[in-house]
Motif scaffolding. Structure first.
Motif, short mmCIF file in Angstrom:
data_model
loop_
_atom_site.label_atom_id
_atom_site.label_comp_id
_atom_site.label_asym_id
_atom_site.label_seq_id
_atom_site.Cartn_x
_atom_site.Cartn_y
_atom_site.Cartn_z
N LEU A 187 1.11 -1.12 -0.04
CA LEU A 187 0.04 0.06 -0.10
C LEU A 187 0.75 1.19 0.03
N LEU A 188 1.99 1.30 0.87
CA LEU A 188 2.82 2.45 1.01
C LEU A 188 3.44 2.82 -0.26
N VAL A 189 3.91 1.78 -1.05
CA VAL A 189 4.34 2.12 -2.43
C VAL A 189 3.56 2.87 -3.34
N VAL A 410 -3.19 5.58 2.90
CA VAL A 410 -2.92 4.11 2.54
C VAL A 410 -3.03 3.06 3.90
N ALA A 411 -2.82 3.72 5.12
CA ALA A 411 -2.73 3.00 6.28
C ALA A 411 -4.08 2.75 6.84
N LEU A 412 -5.15 3.44 6.45
CA LEU A 412 -6.36 3.36 7.09
C LEU A 412 -7.26 2.07 6.28
N GLU A 413 -8.31 1.63 7.15
CA GLU A 413 -9.27 0.75 6.57
C GLU A 413 -10.19 1.32 5.57
N VAL A 414 -10.72 0.48 4.68
CA VAL A 414 -11.79 0.96 3.87
C VAL A 414 -13.07 1.52 4.46
#
Length: 462
Positions: A187-189, A410-414
């Motif tokens: 996700l971070l990429v 990108v670190a949070l849930e949907v």
């Protein structure tokens, strides 16, 4: 913290807001004689006809982007997440009945969108550098006096929050989750790649470059997505009546818990359907109107017709996404957002695994481009908000916020992302709806004026 956010969201999207949205939309619809339906031949010729070149005319209209570029830029934002991830999320939380309320909001929202686009062009202003700025805060302040100035200030702050939430959180999170689900990229990429490439595009080209990019990418991506949805629906054609049955049944009855679906009430179906409906077409939010305000057009109501077309396109794609999720039978598997939509596409691989893998990969690329162009396109709205609140000079520094927030997204849930989005949308809908109702006489004058101009032009052609 998230429980409090959910409580605020449920309050915002309660019955009063539903009445306000449908009431204002219906009022504008009645005032124009149900133009979105009765005038479909006229607005289709003035939009699709012009795009196809069948009724193309040169105008002396001022602006930065062509009408088609503004349409593509706005559609990138709605189709990117609203119609792909948003519809699936509405079904995952509110059940199949949420789709019905999305339709209702969208149909009356066609005239809401035409009104806010027309007013944005009518009250827009241009800077010394040739850039155009417009949107709800501009028609509030210029059209409603002191009350409008207060309303505009509230709206501008709320819009800046909503744009950051939508562009930097929803779009980038959807992109990262999609790429991770399909191609297993961290996700971070994905977040870093999006930020760096977007920053370069904005720095080297500005609004014109953004419009040109969306103009090239969006139409082909929409076509690919529609074909993919039709493939799933056709392969499950026998389940289409059942899917429509679920939509109408649970629009007016609680949906029971099935599999990974926790169940929903009628009010939850209405709330999620309404919020995702507005998020899918932006009618009533005023966000898209800030982009339309940059269009080269000969009359405000002419550009308003592109707003009608925009909502019409989202209704079609919204319905196809819903049928993909429902007909494939994956809607109750416990997944959410774009992953749930892709679960529907993966069912094609049950009979032809290779074809299914290739299809999902192609769609993964398509959704990546959708959400990427969405994020880029929202910079126009971000720029407009910053200019209005802090002044044009402040944009030089505040713009970096637009490129920092996606790394957090990108670190949070949907579910966390969509709860933030719903709350942000609720805060901007209320002041915009009040302004549209108050400025409706101005919109009706613009509407009648342009309709008269079209009739006169038609007579002159004979």
């Amino acid at each position: 913290m998230w429980d409090k956010i959910c409580s605020v969201t449920d309050f915002l999207w309660g019955t009063p807001l539903m009445i306000l949205m449908i009431g204002v939309g219906l009022y504008l619809t009645l005032g124009t004689g149900f133009f979105q339906i009765t005038g479909i031949r006229s607005w289709w010729r003035k939009t699709v006809g012009e795009i196809a070149g069948k009724d193309r005319k040169k105008t002396d209209g001022k602006g930065e982007l062509t009408p088609f570029q503004t349409l593509s830029t706005v559609l990138a934002g709605t189709v990117g997440s609203g119609n792909i991830a948003g519809v699936a999320s509405a079904i995952a939380i509110g059940g199949p009945g949420a789709v019905f309320w999305m339709w209702i909001i969208s149909i009356v929202g066609m005239m809401t969108k035409m009104a806010e686009v027309s007013l944005s062009v009518a009250f827009r202003k241009s800077g010394d550098n040739g850039e155009f700025y417009g949107g709800p805060m501009h028609y509030m302040k210029q059209g409603l006096g002191r009350f409008g100035a207060v309303l505009a200030a509230v709206y501008a702050v709320a819009l800046l929050i909503e744009v950051c939430t939508d562009a930097c959180f929803v779009q980038v999170n959807t992109l990262a989750v999609c790429v991770n689900d399909v191609f297993k990229v961290p996700l971070l990429v994905s977040g870093i790649v999006v930020v760096l490439s977007s920053f370069i595009l904005v720095q080297t080209g500005g609004v014109t470059k953004i419009g040109a990019f969306c103009e090239k990418m969006v139409p082909s991506m929409i076509l690919i997505y529609i074909v993919a949805c039709l493939a799933v629906v056709i392969s499950n054609i026998s389940k289409v009546p059942e899917a429509f049955g679920l939509i109408f049944k649970y629009a007016f009855a609680p949906a029971p818990a099935i599999g990974g679906f926790a169940g929903s009430t009628i009010s939850l179906a209405m709330a999620r359907g309404a919020s995702r409906g507005i998020f899918s077409n932006e009618a009533g939010m005023g966000t898209a109107a800030t982009v339309h305000a940059t269009a080269k057009t000969d009359h405000p109501a002419h550009q308003g017709m592109y707003g009608l077309l925009e909502v019409f396109v989202t209704i079609i794609i919204c319905t196809l996404t819903a049928l993909t999720v429902l007909c494939s039978g994956v809607w109750s598997n416990g997944h959410d957002g774009v992953v749930l939509t892709f679960d529907g596409f993966r069912t094609l691989g049950e009979s032809a695994p290779v074809l299914g893998m290739i299809g999902v990969a192609i769609l993964g690329i398509a959704v990546f481009l959708f959400t990427y162009s969405s994020y880029i396109g929202f910079f126009v709205e971000f720029r407009t908000c910053v200019e209005y609140i802090f002044g044009r000079k402040a944009l030089k520094w505040i713009k970096y916020l637009f490129f920092i927030l996606p790394i957090l997204a990108v670190a949070l849930e949907v579910k966390q992302i969509w709860n933030l989005a719903d709350m942000a949308v609720g805060f901007i809908v209320v002041p915009n709806m009040i302004a549209l109702a108050a400025l409706s006489p101005k919109f009706f004058r613009l509407f009648r004026e342009y309709r008269g101009k079209c009739r006169q032009d038609k007579q002159n052609e004979k």
